[in-house]
Design a protein around this motif. Structure first.
Motif, PDB file in Angstrom:
ATOM      1  N   GLN A   1      10.195  15.748  -0.067  1.00  0.00           N
ATOM      2  CA  GLN A   1       9.347  15.619  -1.248  1.00  0.00           C
ATOM      3  C   GLN A   1       8.528  14.334  -1.152  1.00  0.00           C
ATOM      4  OE1 GLN A   1      10.581  19.003  -2.063  1.00  0.00           O
ATOM      5  NE2 GLN A   1       9.426  18.105  -3.772  1.00  0.00           N
ATOM      6  N   PHE A   2       7.490  14.248  -1.988  1.00  0.00           N
ATOM      7  CA  PHE A   2       6.797  12.972  -2.105  1.00  0.00           C
ATOM      8  C   PHE A   2       7.804  11.921  -2.567  1.00  0.00           C
ATOM      9  CE2 PHE A   2       2.707  15.457  -3.182  1.00  0.00           C
ATOM     10  CZ  PHE A   2       2.411  15.587  -1.833  1.00  0.00           C
ATOM     11  N   PHE A   3       7.601  10.669  -2.163  1.00  0.00           N
ATOM     12  CA  PHE A   3       8.547   9.614  -2.526  1.00  0.00           C
ATOM     13  C   PHE A   3       8.682   9.514  -4.046  1.00  0.00           C
ATOM     14  CE2 PHE A   3       9.653   5.069  -3.223  1.00  0.00           C
ATOM     15  CZ  PHE A   3      10.888   5.076  -2.585  1.00  0.00           C
ATOM     16  N   PHE A   4       7.547   9.521  -4.754  1.00  0.00           N
ATOM     17  CA  PHE A   4       7.562   9.624  -6.214  1.00  0.00           C
ATOM     18  C   PHE A   4       7.237  11.072  -6.566  1.00  0.00           C
ATOM     19  CE2 PHE A   4       6.111   5.118  -5.595  1.00  0.00           C
ATOM     20  CZ  PHE A   4       7.272   4.523  -6.051  1.00  0.00           C
ATOM     21  N   ASP A   5       8.214  11.766  -7.109  1.00  0.00           N
ATOM     22  CA  ASP A   5       8.022  13.199  -7.338  1.00  0.00           C
ATOM     23  C   ASP A   5       8.884  13.655  -8.514  1.00  0.00           C
ATOM     24  OD1 ASP A   5       7.004  15.735  -6.942  1.00  0.00           O
ATOM     25  OD2 ASP A   5       7.416  15.735  -4.785  1.00  0.00           O
TER      26      ASP A   5
ATOM     27  N   SER B   1       3.047  10.840  -0.425  1.00  0.00           N
ATOM     28  CA  SER B   1       3.601  10.655   0.918  1.00  0.00           C
ATOM     29  C   SER B   1       5.041  11.157   0.946  1.00  0.00           C
ATOM     30  CB  SER B   1       3.563   9.176   1.329  1.00  0.00           C
ATOM     31  OG  SER B   1       2.230   8.702   1.374  1.00  0.00           O
ATOM     32  N   ILE B   2       5.380  11.901   2.003  1.00  0.00           N
ATOM     33  CA  ILE B   2       6.686  12.527   2.125  1.00  0.00           C
ATOM     34  C   ILE B   2       7.758  11.495   2.465  1.00  0.00           C
ATOM     35  CG2 ILE B   2       8.027  14.218   3.423  1.00  0.00           C
ATOM     36  CD1 ILE B   2       5.989  15.483   1.608  1.00  0.00           C
ATOM     37  N   CYS B   3       8.935  11.639   1.835  1.00  0.00           N
ATOM     38  CA  CYS B   3      10.083  10.802   2.196  1.00  0.00           C
ATOM     39  C   CYS B   3      11.151  11.688   2.841  1.00  0.00           C
ATOM     40  CB  CYS B   3      10.615  10.044   0.986  1.00  0.00           C
ATOM     41  SG  CYS B   3      11.395  11.069  -0.288  1.00  0.00           S
ATOM     42  N   TYR B   4      12.377  11.186   2.950  1.00  0.00           N
ATOM     43  CA  TYR B   4      13.389  11.846   3.765  1.00  0.00           C
ATOM     44  C   TYR B   4      13.790  13.237   3.285  1.00  0.00           C
ATOM     45  CZ  TYR B   4      16.991  10.821   0.269  1.00  0.00           C
ATOM     46  OH  TYR B   4      17.734  10.779  -0.885  1.00  0.00           O
TER      47      TYR B   4
ATOM     48  N   SER C   1       0.833  -1.213   0.000  1.00  0.00           N
ATOM     49  CA  SER C   1       0.000   0.000   0.000  1.00  0.00           C
ATOM     50  C   SER C   1       0.860   1.253   0.000  1.00  0.00           C
ATOM     51  CB  SER C   1      -0.933   0.008   1.216  1.00  0.00           C
ATOM     52  OG  SER C   1      -1.887  -1.031   1.135  1.00  0.00           O
ATOM     53  N   ALA C   2       2.074   1.137   0.541  1.00  0.00           N
ATOM     54  CA  ALA C   2       2.984   2.287   0.537  1.00  0.00           C
ATOM     55  C   ALA C   2       3.411   2.659  -0.872  1.00  0.00           C
ATOM     56  CB  ALA C   2       4.211   1.985   1.390  1.00  0.00           C
ATOM     57  N   VAL C   3       3.345   1.706  -1.801  1.00  0.00           N
ATOM     58  CA  VAL C   3       3.785   1.980  -3.170  1.00  0.00           C
ATOM     59  C   VAL C   3       2.881   3.016  -3.837  1.00  0.00           C
ATOM     60  CG1 VAL C   3       4.233   1.007  -5.435  1.00  0.00           C
ATOM     61  CG2 VAL C   3       4.913  -0.258  -3.391  1.00  0.00           C
ATOM     62  N   PRO C   4       1.583   2.765  -4.026  1.00  0.00           N
ATOM     63  CA  PRO C   4       0.750   3.807  -4.640  1.00  0.00           C
ATOM     64  C   PRO C   4       0.625   5.054  -3.775  1.00  0.00           C
ATOM     65  CG  PRO C   4      -0.612   1.976  -3.868  1.00  0.00           C
ATOM     66  CD  PRO C   4       0.807   1.523  -3.775  1.00  0.00           C
ATOM     67  N   ALA C   5       0.721   4.885  -2.453  1.00  0.00           N
ATOM     68  CA  ALA C   5       0.654   6.049  -1.563  1.00  0.00           C
ATOM     69  C   ALA C   5       1.881   6.937  -1.704  1.00  0.00           C
ATOM     70  CB  ALA C   5       0.503   5.592  -0.116  1.00  0.00           C
TER      71      ALA C   5
ATOM     72  N   ASN D   1      11.524  10.999 -10.357  1.00  0.00           N
ATOM     73  CA  ASN D   1      11.461   9.527 -10.356  1.00  0.00           C
ATOM     74  C   ASN D   1      10.016   9.070 -10.535  1.00  0.00           C
ATOM     75  OD1 ASN D   1      10.497  10.167  -7.768  1.00  0.00           O
ATOM     76  ND2 ASN D   1      11.300   8.261  -6.880  1.00  0.00           N
ATOM     77  N   MET D   2       9.309   9.743 -11.435  1.00  0.00           N
ATOM     78  CA  MET D   2       7.909   9.376 -11.674  1.00  0.00           C
ATOM     79  C   MET D   2       7.465   9.758 -13.077  1.00  0.00           C
ATOM     80  SD  MET D   2       5.538  12.295  -9.878  1.00  0.00           S
ATOM     81  CE  MET D   2       4.197  11.916 -11.019  1.00  0.00           C
TER      82      MET D   2
END
Length: 305
Positions: free
Chosen positions: A136-140, A130-133, A122-126, A160-161
């Motif tokens: 930014q969003f993890f996929f951004d 969803s913010i990463c380190y 579920s973390a993949v599509p989220a 990376n998206m």
């Protein structure tokens, strides 16, 4: 008819059996989430991942060592708490009708692994929201990368998206020590038994024997450089564009990261397209499919929207 009297020994033996069946459920269920990342231990209410700002790489040693401090911006993941509870009526014991609960409690053990799979996939599509380190969003489209290895200079941005509106698919590099995702675990799954005697409070008050599973942890976003997410059509052109982008990712100081994708993760809606892309030896025109078995294919129901 004589009512069966439950002895402490019989209850203890049954409890031991249920614990064994719960643990069996844990052991026999496929941990699909391990195809996305690794387990990371948690020793408190949350983990702070300052170290994620440092993608590991060697550099030529000229002069003094370059001491790279972890970014002050904190990426903190709190441990969540999960449970599943089974209540067995006392009558089931009195009537010698409790054997089927072994199967039930084994499925409770399996549901712990289901939870971990669900959290990670579920973390993949989220990850598109969803913010990463790096904040930014993890996929951004605008992850910051700096021209100097110490993280100074005028920042550039890296994507990376791929944008789109379809069910997401994701390319991952999982063969390195750093990972795109982690499963943070504070407390391993265990079966807790509320009642150990027929005259305990739970049995006396409610006429039930209670058994509960418990787990603490959560999914964590790792290095965005090891993942590329897309909501566009899964076809050869978009797959190649994503694959090529990951191979060109660079770190601070224009360092090549040497990333080669090794896994394609899709949900049910992209299953057929993924199989055509990676499993057919020839393309629709009859020519050799250059993407044949190029990466491992992971099709997971947990990716469904």
């Amino acid at each position: 008819m004589t009512t069966k009297v439950l002895t402490v020994g019989e209850i203890a033996a049954f409890n031991t059996t249920l614990k064994a069946r719960f643990n069996k459920g844990l052991a026999v269920t496929t941990e699909e989430w391990k195809q996305l990342g690794k387990l990371i231990a948690s020793g408190s209410a949350s983990n702070t991942y300052a170290w994620l700002s440092q993608f590991p790489a060697f550099r030529e040693w000229v002069g003094a060592r370059l001491h790279k401090a972890a970014k002050r911006q904190a990426y903190t993941v709190e441990n969540r708490k999960f449970e599943n509870t089974l209540d067995i009526p006392r009558e089931a014991f009195e009537d010698d009708n409790y054997g089927m609960y072994g199967d039930v409690i084994e499925s409770y053990g399996q549901s712990v692994i289901d939870l971990k799979n669900d959290l990670m996939f579920s973390a993949v599509p989220a990850g598109f929201a969803s913010i990463c380190y790096d904040g930014q969003f993890f996929f951004d489209t605008d992850h910051p990368v700096y021209p100097n290895e110490d993280g100074s200079g005028v920042v550039a941005t890296v994507s990376n998206m791929q944008a789109g509106i379809l069910e997401p698919w994701v390319l991952l590099c999982t063969g390195r020590a750093p990972q795109p995702f982690y499963l943070q675990e504070r407390v391993a799954a265990e079966l807790q038994i509320k009642n150990s005697a027929a005259n305990s409070d739970g049995v006396y008050e409610n006429d039930i024997f209670s058994y509960g599973g418990r787990w603490r942890g959560d999914a964590v976003y790792g290095f965005w450089q090891l993942a590329f997410g897309s909501k566009a059509v899964l076809d050869a052109a978009n797959f190649t564009a994503a694959f090529t982008s990951m191979m060109k990712f660079k770190g601070d100081g224009n360092r090549k990261l040497g990333i080669v994708p090794d896994t394609l993760v899709v949900g049910p809606d992209n299953m057929a397209a993924a199989e055509v892309l990676l499993k057919a030896q020839q393309n629709a025109a009859g020519a050799s499919n250059t993407n044949y078995n190029k990466v491992k294919l992971v099709v997971s129901p947990w990716m469904a929207l």
